[in-house]
Design a protein around this motif. Sequence first.
Motif, PDB file in Angstrom:
ATOM      1  N   GLU A 170     -23.686   7.493  31.849  1.00 62.42           N
ATOM      2  CA  GLU A 170     -25.143   7.493  31.711  1.00 62.42           C
ATOM      3  C   GLU A 170     -25.811   6.257  32.328  1.00 62.42           C
ATOM      4  O   GLU A 170     -26.989   5.987  32.077  1.00 62.42           O
ATOM      5  CB  GLU A 170     -25.566   7.592  30.224  1.00 62.42           C
ATOM      6  CG  GLU A 170     -24.963   8.755  29.470  1.00 62.42           C
ATOM      7  CD  GLU A 170     -25.499  10.110  29.928  1.00 62.42           C
ATOM      8  OE1 GLU A 170     -26.545  10.141  30.585  1.00 62.42           O
ATOM      9  OE2 GLU A 170     -24.856  11.137  29.613  1.00 62.42           O
ATOM     10  N   THR A 172     -26.489   4.128  36.086  1.00 59.93           N
ATOM     11  CA  THR A 172     -26.401   4.193  37.540  1.00 59.93           C
ATOM     12  C   THR A 172     -25.582   3.020  38.055  1.00 59.93           C
ATOM     13  O   THR A 172     -25.829   1.870  37.673  1.00 59.93           O
ATOM     14  CB  THR A 172     -27.801   4.142  38.172  1.00 59.93           C
ATOM     15  OG1 THR A 172     -28.574   5.247  37.695  1.00 59.93           O
ATOM     16  CG2 THR A 172     -27.716   4.207  39.689  1.00 59.93           C
ATOM     17  N   ARG A 202     -15.936  15.457  43.199  1.00 60.13           N
ATOM     18  CA  ARG A 202     -16.772  16.604  42.843  1.00 60.13           C
ATOM     19  C   ARG A 202     -16.055  17.919  43.116  1.00 60.13           C
ATOM     20  O   ARG A 202     -16.089  18.851  42.301  1.00 60.13           O
ATOM     21  CB  ARG A 202     -18.089  16.546  43.619  1.00 60.13           C
ATOM     22  CG  ARG A 202     -19.097  15.555  43.048  1.00 60.13           C
ATOM     23  CD  ARG A 202     -20.287  15.422  43.963  1.00 60.13           C
ATOM     24  NE  ARG A 202     -21.398  14.729  43.293  1.00 60.13           N
ATOM     25  CZ  ARG A 202     -22.422  14.176  43.936  1.00 60.13           C
ATOM     26  NH1 ARG A 202     -22.470  14.238  45.263  1.00 60.13           N
ATOM     27  NH2 ARG A 202     -23.386  13.571  43.271  1.00 60.13           N
ATOM     28  N   GLU A 206     -15.645  19.461  39.353  1.00 57.64           N
ATOM     29  CA  GLU A 206     -16.862  20.206  39.019  1.00 57.64           C
ATOM     30  C   GLU A 206     -16.666  21.687  39.336  1.00 57.64           C
ATOM     31  O   GLU A 206     -16.943  22.156  40.440  1.00 57.64           O
ATOM     32  CB  GLU A 206     -18.065  19.625  39.768  1.00 57.64           C
ATOM     33  CG  GLU A 206     -18.373  18.191  39.347  1.00 57.64           C
ATOM     34  CD  GLU A 206     -19.633  17.613  39.956  1.00 57.64           C
ATOM     35  OE1 GLU A 206     -20.138  16.613  39.430  1.00 57.64           O
ATOM     36  OE2 GLU A 206     -20.126  18.166  40.967  1.00 57.64           O
ATOM     37  N   LYS A 211     -21.430  20.201  36.118  1.00 55.91           N
ATOM     38  CA  LYS A 211     -21.759  19.050  36.953  1.00 55.91           C
ATOM     39  C   LYS A 211     -21.660  17.775  36.129  1.00 55.91           C
ATOM     40  O   LYS A 211     -22.170  17.707  35.011  1.00 55.91           O
ATOM     41  CB  LYS A 211     -23.165  19.193  37.549  1.00 55.91           C
ATOM     42  CG  LYS A 211     -23.512  18.104  38.556  1.00 55.91           C
ATOM     43  CD  LYS A 211     -24.795  18.441  39.298  1.00 55.91           C
ATOM     44  CE  LYS A 211     -25.160  17.359  40.310  1.00 55.91           C
ATOM     45  NZ  LYS A 211     -24.110  17.175  41.343  1.00 55.91           N
ATOM     46  N   TYR A 212     -20.977  16.771  36.680  1.00 54.15           N
ATOM     47  CA  TYR A 212     -20.795  15.495  35.976  1.00 54.15           C
ATOM     48  C   TYR A 212     -21.322  14.308  36.774  1.00 54.15           C
ATOM     49  O   TYR A 212     -21.844  13.353  36.203  1.00 54.15           O
ATOM     50  CB  TYR A 212     -19.312  15.255  35.674  1.00 54.15           C
ATOM     51  CG  TYR A 212     -18.668  16.354  34.860  1.00 54.15           C
ATOM     52  CD1 TYR A 212     -18.906  16.446  33.490  1.00 54.15           C
ATOM     53  CD2 TYR A 212     -17.835  17.299  35.449  1.00 54.15           C
ATOM     54  CE1 TYR A 212     -18.323  17.459  32.732  1.00 54.15           C
ATOM     55  CE2 TYR A 212     -17.247  18.303  34.710  1.00 54.15           C
ATOM     56  CZ  TYR A 212     -17.496  18.389  33.352  1.00 54.15           C
ATOM     57  OH  TYR A 212     -16.925  19.385  32.609  1.00 54.15           O
ATOM     58  N   TYR A 214     -23.828  12.637  39.334  1.00 54.16           N
ATOM     59  CA  TYR A 214     -25.169  12.823  39.887  1.00 54.16           C
ATOM     60  C   TYR A 214     -25.491  11.721  40.888  1.00 54.16           C
ATOM     61  O   TYR A 214     -25.141  10.548  40.683  1.00 54.16           O
ATOM     62  CB  TYR A 214     -26.217  12.813  38.757  1.00 54.16           C
ATOM     63  CG  TYR A 214     -26.128  14.023  37.864  1.00 54.16           C
ATOM     64  CD1 TYR A 214     -27.001  15.099  38.024  1.00 54.16           C
ATOM     65  CD2 TYR A 214     -25.157  14.103  36.862  1.00 54.16           C
ATOM     66  CE1 TYR A 214     -26.918  16.215  37.205  1.00 54.16           C
ATOM     67  CE2 TYR A 214     -25.062  15.223  36.044  1.00 54.16           C
ATOM     68  CZ  TYR A 214     -25.948  16.270  36.224  1.00 54.16           C
ATOM     69  OH  TYR A 214     -25.861  17.381  35.417  1.00 54.16           O
ATOM     70  N   THR A 215     -26.143  12.105  41.965  1.00 51.10           N
ATOM     71  CA  THR A 215     -26.581  11.143  42.971  1.00 51.10           C
ATOM     72  C   THR A 215     -27.922  10.559  42.551  1.00 51.10           C
ATOM     73  O   THR A 215     -28.854  11.303  42.210  1.00 51.10           O
ATOM     74  CB  THR A 215     -26.736  11.818  44.345  1.00 51.10           C
ATOM     75  OG1 THR A 215     -25.483  12.377  44.736  1.00 51.10           O
ATOM     76  CG2 THR A 215     -27.181  10.806  45.398  1.00 51.10           C
ATOM     77  N   VAL A 216     -28.012   9.241  42.545  1.00 46.75           N
ATOM     78  CA  VAL A 216     -29.280   8.557  42.305  1.00 46.75           C
ATOM     79  C   VAL A 216     -29.758   8.094  43.682  1.00 46.75           C
ATOM     80  O   VAL A 216     -29.229   7.128  44.235  1.00 46.75           O
ATOM     81  CB  VAL A 216     -29.119   7.373  41.338  1.00 46.75           C
ATOM     82  CG1 VAL A 216     -30.464   6.705  41.098  1.00 46.75           C
ATOM     83  CG2 VAL A 216     -28.505   7.843  40.022  1.00 46.75           C
ATOM     84  N   LYS A 217     -30.699   8.801  44.220  1.00 43.44           N
ATOM     85  CA  LYS A 217     -31.092   8.628  45.620  1.00 43.44           C
ATOM     86  C   LYS A 217     -31.440   7.180  45.954  1.00 43.44           C
ATOM     87  O   LYS A 217     -32.226   6.533  45.250  1.00 43.44           O
ATOM     88  CB  LYS A 217     -32.283   9.540  45.943  1.00 43.44           C
ATOM     89  CG  LYS A 217     -32.589   9.639  47.426  1.00 43.44           C
ATOM     90  CD  LYS A 217     -33.653  10.684  47.698  1.00 43.44           C
ATOM     91  CE  LYS A 217     -33.928  10.792  49.201  1.00 43.44           C
ATOM     92  NZ  LYS A 217     -34.977  11.802  49.482  1.00 43.44           N
ATOM     93  N   TYR A 221     -24.612   6.295  42.064  1.00 40.27           N
ATOM     94  CA  TYR A 221     -24.187   7.491  41.338  1.00 40.27           C
ATOM     95  C   TYR A 221     -24.187   7.246  39.836  1.00 40.27           C
ATOM     96  O   TYR A 221     -24.132   6.107  39.370  1.00 40.27           O
ATOM     97  CB  TYR A 221     -22.792   7.909  41.793  1.00 40.27           C
ATOM     98  CG  TYR A 221     -22.736   8.330  43.246  1.00 40.27           C
ATOM     99  CD1 TYR A 221     -23.098   9.619  43.615  1.00 40.27           C
ATOM    100  CD2 TYR A 221     -22.357   7.433  44.244  1.00 40.27           C
ATOM    101  CE1 TYR A 221     -23.075  10.017  44.953  1.00 40.27           C
ATOM    102  CE2 TYR A 221     -22.349   7.812  45.567  1.00 40.27           C
ATOM    103  CZ  TYR A 221     -22.697   9.100  45.922  1.00 40.27           C
ATOM    104  OH  TYR A 221     -22.674   9.482  47.239  1.00 40.27           O
ATOM    105  N   LYS A 224     -22.683  11.838  33.986  1.00 38.21           N
ATOM    106  CA  LYS A 224     -23.326  12.326  32.768  1.00 38.21           C
ATOM    107  C   LYS A 224     -22.419  13.306  32.064  1.00 38.21           C
ATOM    108  O   LYS A 224     -21.790  14.154  32.702  1.00 38.21           O
ATOM    109  CB  LYS A 224     -24.665  13.016  33.109  1.00 38.21           C
ATOM    110  CG  LYS A 224     -25.725  12.098  33.668  1.00 38.21           C
ATOM    111  CD  LYS A 224     -27.026  12.877  33.892  1.00 38.21           C
ATOM    112  CE  LYS A 224     -28.120  11.997  34.447  1.00 38.21           C
ATOM    113  NZ  LYS A 224     -29.366  12.773  34.637  1.00 38.21           N
TER     114      LYS A 224
END
Length: 225
Positions: A170, A172, A202, A206, A211-212, A214-217, A221, A224
């Motif tokens: 949780e 980034t 992934r 996945e 989905k685990y 996640y891309t933080v633009k 990453y 979650k």
Amino acid sequence: MQILVIEDDKRISDFLIKGLEENNHLVTLCKNAELVLENYLNIQFDLIICDIMLPGMDGIQLVQTLRFKKIFAPILMLSALNSVQDKVSALDYGADDYITKPFHFDELLSRIKALTRRNQFRQNETISNILTFGTLEIDLNQYKVSVNQEEVDLSPREFKLLNYLIENIEKTVTRIQILNAVWGITFDNHTNVVDVYISYLRNKIEKNNCKYIYTVKGVGYMFKA
């Protein structure tokens, strides 16, 4: 500590043994990989120092074999090879750190202390040895990952990346943080090695729309649950 040194150059092995023994470590010397596999798999070493350029089986092949045989002692690689690709290959196949010849013994001692401190911290952690996230299960003791109760084949580097993401669940984490934690060496800031390995993970974990990662633009990453 009980340290296994795998080095065929007598000048370097004498230097290592003298310095390590002066610092109160117990040292076992092997001059090739084959002797390690024949005689020392059942001994629990606190640290392994391994040259890459060995006669017969080379150091990278040996490390790969040791990890396959569930030998998880910290491994520090020694080599005259200094390219980024050489370092990446060693680390991808299971080494924990890499030092280039020639080196100062004080630097070697510092790296040894860092590796063993990290390993002791892991051993003393009180978290559960098996983590479960939906259909994803991670066994930290046996370095195993399964999805829908089917084992997933992860490389040592992929497992280390997954573990790092979970340790920061949780949160980034930036690409630079991942590089430092998982690869432990300095890369060009423009390298895409993190993105490549995230893609590998992934594809393997996945499944069935779970989905685990996640891309933080523009940042990095996040894992979650």
